[in-house]
Design a protein around this motif. Structure first.
Motif, PDB file in Angstrom:
ATOM      1  N   ALA A 108       0.841  -1.211   0.000  1.00  0.00           N
ATOM      2  CA  ALA A 108       0.000   0.000   0.000  1.00  0.00           C
ATOM      3  C   ALA A 108       0.872   1.255   0.000  1.00  0.00           C
ATOM      4  O   ALA A 108       0.595   2.230  -0.711  1.00  0.00           O
ATOM      5  CB  ALA A 108      -0.925   0.000   1.209  1.00  0.00           C
ATOM      6  N   LEU A 109       1.958   1.192   0.795  1.00  0.00           N
ATOM      7  CA  LEU A 109       2.885   2.339   0.852  1.00  0.00           C
ATOM      8  C   LEU A 109       3.547   2.578  -0.503  1.00  0.00           C
ATOM      9  O   LEU A 109       3.683   3.714  -0.959  1.00  0.00           O
ATOM     10  CB  LEU A 109       3.960   2.104   1.913  1.00  0.00           C
ATOM     11  N   GLU A 110       3.932   1.483  -1.151  1.00  0.00           N
ATOM     12  CA  GLU A 110       4.571   1.597  -2.473  1.00  0.00           C
ATOM     13  C   GLU A 110       3.614   2.232  -3.490  1.00  0.00           C
ATOM     14  O   GLU A 110       4.015   3.068  -4.292  1.00  0.00           O
ATOM     15  CB  GLU A 110       5.034   0.218  -2.962  1.00  0.00           C
ATOM     16  N   ASP A 111       2.334   1.811  -3.406  1.00  0.00           N
ATOM     17  CA  ASP A 111       1.321   2.403  -4.299  1.00  0.00           C
ATOM     18  C   ASP A 111       1.195   3.908  -4.058  1.00  0.00           C
ATOM     19  O   ASP A 111       1.116   4.701  -4.997  1.00  0.00           O
ATOM     20  CB  ASP A 111      -0.049   1.746  -4.077  1.00  0.00           C
ATOM     21  N   LYS A 112       1.169   4.264  -2.762  1.00  0.00           N
ATOM     22  CA  LYS A 112       1.034   5.696  -2.428  1.00  0.00           C
ATOM     23  C   LYS A 112       2.224   6.491  -2.961  1.00  0.00           C
ATOM     24  O   LYS A 112       2.075   7.583  -3.488  1.00  0.00           O
ATOM     25  CB  LYS A 112       0.929   5.874  -0.911  1.00  0.00           C
ATOM     26  N   ILE A 113       3.419   5.922  -2.803  1.00  0.00           N
ATOM     27  CA  ILE A 113       4.629   6.606  -3.291  1.00  0.00           C
ATOM     28  C   ILE A 113       4.555   6.813  -4.807  1.00  0.00           C
ATOM     29  O   ILE A 113       4.891   7.884  -5.315  1.00  0.00           O
ATOM     30  CB  ILE A 113       5.903   5.836  -2.881  1.00  0.00           C
ATOM     31  N   LEU A 114       4.038   5.801  -5.503  1.00  0.00           N
ATOM     32  CA  LEU A 114       3.900   5.930  -6.965  1.00  0.00           C
ATOM     33  C   LEU A 114       2.971   7.085  -7.340  1.00  0.00           C
ATOM     34  O   LEU A 114       3.267   7.866  -8.245  1.00  0.00           O
ATOM     35  CB  LEU A 114       3.362   4.627  -7.562  1.00  0.00           C
ATOM     36  N   VAL A 115       1.848   7.154  -6.619  1.00  0.00           N
ATOM     37  CA  VAL A 115       0.888   8.245  -6.879  1.00  0.00           C
ATOM     38  C   VAL A 115       1.551   9.599  -6.613  1.00  0.00           C
ATOM     39  O   VAL A 115       1.431  10.536  -7.407  1.00  0.00           O
ATOM     40  CB  VAL A 115      -0.383   8.079  -6.005  1.00  0.00           C
ATOM     41  N   ILE A 116       2.306   9.670  -5.499  1.00  0.00           N
ATOM     42  CA  ILE A 116       2.996  10.929  -5.169  1.00  0.00           C
ATOM     43  C   ILE A 116       4.019  11.281  -6.258  1.00  0.00           C
ATOM     44  O   ILE A 116       4.111  12.427  -6.688  1.00  0.00           O
ATOM     45  CB  ILE A 116       3.688  10.836  -3.779  1.00  0.00           C
ATOM     46  N   LEU A 117       4.752  10.269  -6.732  1.00  0.00           N
ATOM     47  CA  LEU A 117       5.758  10.522  -7.771  1.00  0.00           C
ATOM     48  C   LEU A 117       5.127  11.066  -9.052  1.00  0.00           C
ATOM     49  O   LEU A 117       5.679  11.953  -9.696  1.00  0.00           O
ATOM     50  CB  LEU A 117       6.530   9.236  -8.077  1.00  0.00           C
ATOM     51  N   GLU A 118       3.950  10.522  -9.384  1.00  0.00           N
ATOM     52  CA  GLU A 118       3.230  11.048 -10.564  1.00  0.00           C
ATOM     53  C   GLU A 118       2.890  12.522 -10.346  1.00  0.00           C
ATOM     54  O   GLU A 118       3.021  13.342 -11.248  1.00  0.00           O
ATOM     55  CB  GLU A 118       1.939  10.266 -10.809  1.00  0.00           C
ATOM     56  N   GLY A 119       2.447  12.819  -9.108  1.00  0.00           N
ATOM     57  CA  GLY A 119       2.122  14.219  -8.750  1.00  0.00           C
ATOM     58  C   GLY A 119       3.347  15.112  -8.858  1.00  0.00           C
ATOM     59  O   GLY A 119       3.273  16.236  -9.345  1.00  0.00           O
ATOM     60  N   VAL A 120       4.497  14.593  -8.408  1.00  0.00           N
ATOM     61  CA  VAL A 120       5.751  15.361  -8.470  1.00  0.00           C
ATOM     62  C   VAL A 120       6.086  15.694  -9.922  1.00  0.00           C
ATOM     63  O   VAL A 120       6.404  16.834 -10.263  1.00  0.00           O
ATOM     64  CB  VAL A 120       6.909  14.580  -7.803  1.00  0.00           C
ATOM     65  N   ASP A 121       5.958  14.683 -10.794  1.00  0.00           N
ATOM     66  CA  ASP A 121       6.247  14.903 -12.225  1.00  0.00           C
ATOM     67  C   ASP A 121       5.310  15.959 -12.808  1.00  0.00           C
ATOM     68  O   ASP A 121       5.732  16.841 -13.556  1.00  0.00           O
ATOM     69  CB  ASP A 121       6.065  13.597 -13.019  1.00  0.00           C
ATOM     70  N   ARG A 122       4.030  15.846 -12.462  1.00  0.00           N
ATOM     71  CA  ARG A 122       3.034  16.795 -12.981  1.00  0.00           C
ATOM     72  C   ARG A 122       3.354  18.216 -12.517  1.00  0.00           C
ATOM     73  O   ARG A 122       3.321  19.157 -13.305  1.00  0.00           O
ATOM     74  CB  ARG A 122       1.635  16.402 -12.482  1.00  0.00           C
ATOM     75  N   ALA A 123       3.672  18.329 -11.214  1.00  0.00           N
ATOM     76  CA  ALA A 123       3.963  19.659 -10.648  1.00  0.00           C
ATOM     77  C   ALA A 123       5.196  20.270 -11.320  1.00  0.00           C
ATOM     78  O   ALA A 123       5.247  21.465 -11.598  1.00  0.00           O
ATOM     79  CB  ALA A 123       4.166  19.559  -9.146  1.00  0.00           C
ATOM     80  N   LYS A 124       6.171  19.399 -11.600  1.00  0.00           N
ATOM     81  CA  LYS A 124       7.398  19.873 -12.238  1.00  0.00           C
ATOM     82  C   LYS A 124       7.103  20.397 -13.650  1.00  0.00           C
ATOM     83  O   LYS A 124       7.605  21.448 -14.051  1.00  0.00           O
ATOM     84  CB  LYS A 124       8.415  18.734 -12.304  1.00  0.00           C
ATOM     85  N   GLU A 125       6.287  19.649 -14.376  1.00  0.00           N
ATOM     86  CA  GLU A 125       5.883  20.082 -15.721  1.00  0.00           C
ATOM     87  C   GLU A 125       5.128  21.406 -15.663  1.00  0.00           C
ATOM     88  O   GLU A 125       5.413  22.328 -16.425  1.00  0.00           O
ATOM     89  CB  GLU A 125       4.955  19.036 -16.356  1.00  0.00           C
ATOM     90  N   GLU A 126       4.181  21.445 -14.744  1.00  0.00           N
ATOM     91  CA  GLU A 126       3.390  22.674 -14.580  1.00  0.00           C
ATOM     92  C   GLU A 126       4.294  23.849 -14.242  1.00  0.00           C
ATOM     93  O   GLU A 126       4.105  24.957 -14.738  1.00  0.00           O
ATOM     94  CB  GLU A 126       2.372  22.493 -13.437  1.00  0.00           C
ATOM     95  N   GLU A 127       5.270  23.590 -13.387  1.00  0.00           N
ATOM     96  CA  GLU A 127       6.188  24.641 -12.963  1.00  0.00           C
ATOM     97  C   GLU A 127       6.955  25.220 -14.163  1.00  0.00           C
ATOM     98  O   GLU A 127       7.056  26.430 -14.318  1.00  0.00           O
ATOM     99  CB  GLU A 127       7.162  24.086 -11.929  1.00  0.00           C
ATOM    100  N   SER A 128       7.458  24.325 -15.017  1.00  0.00           N
ATOM    101  CA  SER A 128       8.253  24.848 -16.138  1.00  0.00           C
ATOM    102  C   SER A 128       7.349  25.559 -17.152  1.00  0.00           C
ATOM    103  O   SER A 128       7.745  26.561 -17.753  1.00  0.00           O
ATOM    104  CB  SER A 128       9.079  23.748 -16.795  1.00  0.00           C
ATOM    105  N   ARG A 129       6.114  25.053 -17.325  1.00  0.00           N
ATOM    106  CA  ARG A 129       5.159  25.729 -18.222  1.00  0.00           C
ATOM    107  C   ARG A 129       4.834  27.129 -17.698  1.00  0.00           C
ATOM    108  O   ARG A 129       4.810  28.096 -18.445  1.00  0.00           O
ATOM    109  CB  ARG A 129       3.854  24.918 -18.298  1.00  0.00           C
ATOM    110  N   GLU A 130       4.615  27.190 -16.364  1.00  0.00           N
ATOM    111  CA  GLU A 130       4.249  28.465 -15.740  1.00  0.00           C
ATOM    112  C   GLU A 130       5.407  29.461 -15.830  1.00  0.00           C
ATOM    113  O   GLU A 130       5.200  30.646 -16.066  1.00  0.00           O
ATOM    114  CB  GLU A 130       3.852  28.210 -14.281  1.00  0.00           C
ATOM    115  N   LYS A 131       6.627  28.951 -15.648  1.00  0.00           N
ATOM    116  CA  LYS A 131       7.801  29.825 -15.736  1.00  0.00           C
ATOM    117  C   LYS A 131       7.916  30.422 -17.137  1.00  0.00           C
ATOM    118  O   LYS A 131       8.246  31.595 -17.294  1.00  0.00           O
ATOM    119  CB  LYS A 131       9.072  29.041 -15.390  1.00  0.00           C
ATOM    120  N   GLU A 132       7.645  29.587 -18.135  1.00  0.00           N
ATOM    121  CA  GLU A 132       7.703  30.040 -19.516  1.00  0.00           C
ATOM    122  C   GLU A 132       6.647  31.120 -19.767  1.00  0.00           C
ATOM    123  O   GLU A 132       6.929  32.155 -20.362  1.00  0.00           O
ATOM    124  CB  GLU A 132       7.423  28.845 -20.429  1.00  0.00           C
TER     125      GLU A 132
END
Ligand SMILES: [Zn+2]
Length: 224
Positions: A93-117
């Protein structure tokens, strides 16, 4: 000339406020990036927490597994197996949660670079607008300086007392000290002007002012 000078001063006064409004607008746009950065930081923290929990869970599983072979009875053994299975389920269950968080991290990073642009583009627009306003201020200042020179020339030879009266009205009436009379009314305040006053103007032996707004009256179409 004075009318023009006052209109220019009025315009110049509005420009810093316009710039300030654009500055605020730009600052407001930066807030979206801050929000994304906050989300990003928060997700990283969540990731760290879950990874720590995962490490603890793995230790627990190892410990339980190492104890498994030292157990004496079948009942103890099967109880321990159940505990291990339960800990493994927690780990999964913890591993699943970490995966979901990692997806969120990737999304936030993408959003961040788009917003910076996007903000970089906004900044270019803002700086261009800022320069436009600053140039406009300079242009107005130059025009006023030119008019001031012309004004000084025009003032030569004007009676000092009359000039003082004019200047006083000018200040009080925001750049319009003279008003023509048309259709029997003062074109400064649109109050009625009597025939007697019009006749006084036509005599040209004194300065005639409007009884309501105090502006100096003149007749626009008087050929005399
Ligand atoms: Zn008037």
């Amino acid at each position: 000339m004075d009318k023009e000078i006052y209109a220019l001063l009025d315009e110049k006064e509005k420009l810093p406020k316009e710039l300030q409004a654009k500055e605020l607008e730009f600052e407001e746009k930066k807030k979206s990036l801050l929000a994304i950065e906050e989300t990003y930081k928060d997700l990283l923290k969540q990731k760290k927490d879950k990874e720590l929990q995962l490490g603890t869970k793995e230790e627990e599983i190892k410990k339980l597994q190492s104890q498994l072979y030292s157990l004496k009875t079948n009942k103890e053994y099967s109880t321990m197996l159940q505990q291990i299975e339960s800990a493994k389920a927690d780990r999964s269950a913890l591993e699943d949660k970490i995966l979901v968080i990692l997806e969120g991290v990737d999304r936030a990073k993408e959003e961040e670079s788009r917003e910076k642009e996007r903000l970089a583009q906004e900044e270019i627009i803002f700086k261009a607008e800022k320069k436009k306003i600053e140039d406009k201020v300079k242009e107005i200042e130059q025009k006023i300086a030119q008019l001031d020179v012309q004004r000084k020339v025009a003032l030569q030879g004007i009676d000092a007392k009359m000039l003082a009266q004019y200047e006083r009205i000018l200040k009080g009436r925001q750049g319009m000290a003279l008003a023509p009379v048309a259709n029997s009314s003062c074109q400064g305040c649109f109050m009625n002007v009597t025939h007697q006053v019009i006749n006084e103007i036509k005599m040209y032996d004194q300065v005639v002012t409007c009884g309501a707004c105090q502006r100096i009256l003149y007749l626009e179409d008087d050929t005399e």
